[in-house]
Design a protein around this motif. Structure first.
Motif, PDB file in Angstrom:
ATOM      1  N   MET A  20       0.978  -1.248  -0.059  1.00  0.00           N
ATOM      2  CA  MET A  20      -0.213   0.020  -0.015  1.00  0.00           C
ATOM      3  C   MET A  20       0.831   1.087   0.144  1.00  0.00           C
ATOM      4  O   MET A  20       0.491   2.352  -0.651  1.00  0.00           O
ATOM      5  N   MET A  21       1.917   1.327   0.703  1.00  0.00           N
ATOM      6  CA  MET A  21       2.758   2.516   0.666  1.00  0.00           C
ATOM      7  C   MET A  21       3.258   2.780  -0.623  1.00  0.00           C
ATOM      8  O   MET A  21       3.457   3.636  -1.129  1.00  0.00           O
ATOM      9  N   GLU A  22       3.864   1.586  -1.349  1.00  0.00           N
ATOM     10  CA  GLU A  22       4.201   1.716  -2.726  1.00  0.00           C
ATOM     11  C   GLU A  22       3.162   2.349  -3.773  1.00  0.00           C
ATOM     12  O   GLU A  22       3.326   3.248  -4.354  1.00  0.00           O
ATOM     13  N   ARG A  23       1.965   1.718  -3.464  1.00  0.00           N
ATOM     14  CA  ARG A  23       0.911   2.314  -4.240  1.00  0.00           C
ATOM     15  C   ARG A  23       0.539   3.793  -4.006  1.00  0.00           C
ATOM     16  O   ARG A  23       0.347   4.518  -4.909  1.00  0.00           O
ATOM     17  N   MET A  24       0.463   4.200  -2.776  1.00  0.00           N
ATOM     18  CA  MET A  24       0.161   5.802  -2.366  1.00  0.00           C
ATOM     19  C   MET A  24       1.487   6.581  -2.706  1.00  0.00           C
ATOM     20  O   MET A  24       1.038   7.311  -3.371  1.00  0.00           O
ATOM     21  N   ALA A  25       2.648   6.345  -2.910  1.00  0.00           N
ATOM     22  CA  ALA A  25       3.684   6.782  -3.486  1.00  0.00           C
ATOM     23  C   ALA A  25       3.525   7.084  -4.802  1.00  0.00           C
ATOM     24  O   ALA A  25       4.144   8.030  -5.255  1.00  0.00           O
ATOM     25  N   ALA A  26       2.823   6.173  -5.535  1.00  0.00           N
ATOM     26  CA  ALA A  26       2.595   6.458  -6.988  1.00  0.00           C
ATOM     27  C   ALA A  26       1.427   6.939  -7.368  1.00  0.00           C
ATOM     28  O   ALA A  26       1.149   7.235  -8.543  1.00  0.00           O
ATOM     29  N   ARG A  47       0.394  13.451   4.592  1.00  0.00           N
ATOM     30  CA  ARG A  47       1.112  12.604   5.882  1.00  0.00           C
ATOM     31  C   ARG A  47       0.753  11.195   5.630  1.00  0.00           C
ATOM     32  O   ARG A  47       1.358  10.529   6.645  1.00  0.00           O
ATOM     33  N   THR A  48       0.013  10.789   4.855  1.00  0.00           N
ATOM     34  CA  THR A  48      -0.343   9.512   4.772  1.00  0.00           C
ATOM     35  C   THR A  48       0.737   8.880   3.710  1.00  0.00           C
ATOM     36  O   THR A  48       0.681   7.838   3.532  1.00  0.00           O
ATOM     37  N   GLY A  49       1.357   9.555   2.803  1.00  0.00           N
ATOM     38  CA  GLY A  49       2.278   9.076   1.869  1.00  0.00           C
ATOM     39  C   GLY A  49       1.738   9.317   0.387  1.00  0.00           C
ATOM     40  O   GLY A  49       2.582   8.445  -0.276  1.00  0.00           O
ATOM     41  N   ILE A  50       0.900   9.943   0.206  1.00  0.00           N
ATOM     42  CA  ILE A  50       0.572  10.144  -1.260  1.00  0.00           C
ATOM     43  C   ILE A  50       1.722  10.918  -1.823  1.00  0.00           C
ATOM     44  O   ILE A  50       1.826  11.922  -1.451  1.00  0.00           O
ATOM     45  N   GLY A  51       2.207  10.406  -3.123  1.00  0.00           N
ATOM     46  CA  GLY A  51       3.250  10.925  -3.734  1.00  0.00           C
ATOM     47  C   GLY A  51       3.263  11.866  -4.753  1.00  0.00           C
ATOM     48  O   GLY A  51       3.976  12.499  -4.867  1.00  0.00           O
ATOM     49  N   HIS A  52       2.002  12.296  -5.264  1.00  0.00           N
ATOM     50  CA  HIS A  52       1.773  12.939  -6.362  1.00  0.00           C
ATOM     51  C   HIS A  52       0.647  13.864  -6.047  1.00  0.00           C
ATOM     52  O   HIS A  52      -0.544  13.323  -5.978  1.00  0.00           O
ATOM     53  N   PRO A  94       9.681  15.521   1.375  1.00  0.00           N
ATOM     54  CA  PRO A  94      10.397  16.323   0.369  1.00  0.00           C
ATOM     55  C   PRO A  94      10.627  15.398  -1.090  1.00  0.00           C
ATOM     56  O   PRO A  94      10.917  15.918  -1.914  1.00  0.00           O
ATOM     57  N   LEU A  95      10.076  14.144  -0.982  1.00  0.00           N
ATOM     58  CA  LEU A  95      10.061  13.371  -2.038  1.00  0.00           C
ATOM     59  C   LEU A  95       8.823  13.306  -2.948  1.00  0.00           C
ATOM     60  O   LEU A  95       8.872  12.936  -3.983  1.00  0.00           O
ATOM     61  N   ALA A  96       7.703  13.947  -2.463  1.00  0.00           N
ATOM     62  CA  ALA A  96       6.477  14.198  -3.022  1.00  0.00           C
ATOM     63  C   ALA A  96       6.861  14.978  -4.473  1.00  0.00           C
ATOM     64  O   ALA A  96       7.641  15.814  -4.257  1.00  0.00           O
ATOM     65  N   HIS A  97       5.671  14.681  -5.334  1.00  0.00           N
ATOM     66  CA  HIS A  97       5.860  15.507  -6.389  1.00  0.00           C
ATOM     67  C   HIS A  97       4.785  16.544  -6.383  1.00  0.00           C
ATOM     68  O   HIS A  97       3.431  15.731  -6.272  1.00  0.00           O
ATOM     69  N   VAL A  98       4.857  17.753  -6.318  1.00  0.00           N
ATOM     70  CA  VAL A  98       3.773  18.734  -5.815  1.00  0.00           C
ATOM     71  C   VAL A  98       3.647  19.745  -7.090  1.00  0.00           C
ATOM     72  O   VAL A  98       4.465  20.333  -7.255  1.00  0.00           O
ATOM     73  N   ASP A 112      -7.940  22.149 -19.381  1.00  0.00           N
ATOM     74  CA  ASP A 112      -6.650  22.355 -19.218  1.00  0.00           C
ATOM     75  C   ASP A 112      -6.079  21.473 -18.056  1.00  0.00           C
ATOM     76  O   ASP A 112      -4.776  21.474 -17.924  1.00  0.00           O
ATOM     77  N   PHE A 113      -6.688  20.886 -17.285  1.00  0.00           N
ATOM     78  CA  PHE A 113      -6.267  20.256 -15.869  1.00  0.00           C
ATOM     79  C   PHE A 113      -5.992  18.763 -16.090  1.00  0.00           C
ATOM     80  O   PHE A 113      -5.334  18.013 -15.422  1.00  0.00           O
ATOM     81  N   GLY A 114      -6.599  18.130 -17.266  1.00  0.00           N
ATOM     82  CA  GLY A 114      -6.108  16.812 -17.614  1.00  0.00           C
ATOM     83  C   GLY A 114      -6.532  15.881 -16.544  1.00  0.00           C
ATOM     84  O   GLY A 114      -5.748  15.050 -16.128  1.00  0.00           O
ATOM     85  N   ILE A 115      -7.940  16.029 -16.295  1.00  0.00           N
ATOM     86  CA  ILE A 115      -8.378  15.088 -15.196  1.00  0.00           C
ATOM     87  C   ILE A 115      -8.544  13.882 -15.330  1.00  0.00           C
ATOM     88  O   ILE A 115      -8.121  12.792 -14.373  1.00  0.00           O
ATOM     89  N   GLU A 116      -8.504  13.238 -16.551  1.00  0.00           N
ATOM     90  CA  GLU A 116      -8.240  11.883 -16.847  1.00  0.00           C
ATOM     91  C   GLU A 116      -6.993  11.195 -16.724  1.00  0.00           C
ATOM     92  O   GLU A 116      -6.955  10.058 -16.564  1.00  0.00           O
ATOM     93  N   GLY A 117      -5.981  11.801 -16.512  1.00  0.00           N
ATOM     94  CA  GLY A 117      -4.791  11.682 -15.928  1.00  0.00           C
ATOM     95  C   GLY A 117      -4.312  11.285 -14.558  1.00  0.00           C
ATOM     96  O   GLY A 117      -3.303  10.766 -14.210  1.00  0.00           O
ATOM     97  N   PHE A 118      -5.439  11.670 -13.693  1.00  0.00           N
ATOM     98  CA  PHE A 118      -5.082  11.309 -12.368  1.00  0.00           C
ATOM     99  C   PHE A 118      -5.866  10.073 -11.856  1.00  0.00           C
ATOM    100  O   PHE A 118      -7.051   9.533 -12.283  1.00  0.00           O
ATOM    101  N   ASP A 119      -5.296   9.552 -10.783  1.00  0.00           N
ATOM    102  CA  ASP A 119      -6.247   8.367 -10.095  1.00  0.00           C
ATOM    103  C   ASP A 119      -7.454   8.802  -9.319  1.00  0.00           C
ATOM    104  O   ASP A 119      -8.155   8.220  -9.413  1.00  0.00           O
ATOM    105  N   TYR A 120      -7.232   9.981  -8.610  1.00  0.00           N
ATOM    106  CA  TYR A 120      -8.273  10.533  -7.818  1.00  0.00           C
ATOM    107  C   TYR A 120      -8.558  12.163  -8.080  1.00  0.00           C
ATOM    108  O   TYR A 120      -7.350  12.580  -8.025  1.00  0.00           O
ATOM    109  N   VAL A 121      -9.839  12.527  -8.014  1.00  0.00           N
ATOM    110  CA  VAL A 121     -10.101  13.685  -8.159  1.00  0.00           C
ATOM    111  C   VAL A 121     -10.844  14.239  -6.848  1.00  0.00           C
ATOM    112  O   VAL A 121     -11.805  13.585  -6.540  1.00  0.00           O
TER     113      VAL A 121
END
Length: 243
Positions: A20-26, A47-52, A94-98, A112-121
């Motif tokens: 799960m940690m690996e999934r959340m980081a991605a 704080r939960t580890g979502i990476g992007h 610091p490793l997060a992509h923000v 403009d926001f490319g919604i379909e390219g995200f896992d969650y909105v």
């Protein structure tokens, strides 16, 4: 001080496990609106580890935001909310992509926001017209996020946290914003094409201040719980993938 992601998220890892940690980081999350609700959702995700995390909000910090919004402090008044939050997230991970996008979601800017390219909105915006359009876009299979879309209904004029709950949009009860959205869809004859879950409360406190400016009062603890609950919907779905 060296940054150790395994140490900093070790308590989460005990429950989540490495998979799960690996999934959340991605995982890629797009959140519209980082005010009283959205900013606390961002905090929990970071704080939960979502990476992007991509945040979209056109507002700058105002003094009236200080009572409830994470980026709002005396020293941040006048700064873009997304900019302040981006620095905050990176101070946690610091490793997060923000990505901080100082813009407003509207029917005209939606593509403009490319919604379909995200896992969650996550929808934490206030404008009825913009919110309705975002709901339609995020529930259309052609433009929906890959995994799920979650929406906050009205979080103002609430006091009791035990009344905050989640439900599928058409089953939300006692919320004027949800009612206004459903009325708008019926009148237009255009409806969400997929079910989606909302955070809401049926509570509605009266105004106690003299006069009525047309602006609803808010308590920080309730708007924050709305935001934390939105974050929990993502965490729960990721947890269940490995269950």
């Amino acid at each position: 001080m060296d940054y150790d992601i395994f140490e900093n998220f070790s308590r989460t890892r005990l429950l989540a496990g490495d998979g799960m940690m690996e999934r959340m980081a991605a995982t890629r999350v797009l959140i519209f609106g980082v005010g009283g609700v959205g900013s606390w959702c961002v905090e929990a995700l970071a704080r939960t580890g979502i990476g992007h995390i991509t945040m979209v909000d056109s507002d700058i910090v105002a003094p009236s935001n200080i009572n409830r919004q994470l980026p709002a402090r005396v020293d941040t008044v006048g700064l873009p909310k997304t900019e302040v939050l981006a620095r905050h997230i990176l101070s946690i991970n610091p490793l997060a992509h923000v990505e901080a996008v100082q813009a407003r979601y509207t029917p005209q800017t939606a593509a403009d926001f490319g919604i379909e390219g995200f896992d969650y909105v996550i929808d934490a915006i206030d404008s009825l017209a913009d919110k309705a359009d975002l709901i339609l876009r995020c529930t259309d299979p052609a433009t929906a996020p890959r995994r799920a879309f979650f929406s906050s209904m009205g979080a103002a004029r609430k006091l009791h946290p035990e009344m905050i709950r989640t439900a599928e949009f058409w089953k939300v009860e006692g919320c004027p914003l949800a009612r206004a959205l459903r009325t708008r869809f019926r009148r237009a004859g255009v409806y969400p094409r997929r079910k989606f879950k909302c955070v809401y409360s049926p509570e509605s406190l009266p105004h106690r201040a003299e006069g009525d400016s047309g602006i609803n009062g808010t308590f920080m603890h309730t708007t924050a719980i709305f935001g934390l609950t939105l974050a929990s919907l993502i965490v729960e779905q990721e947890y269940n993938v490995g269950g």
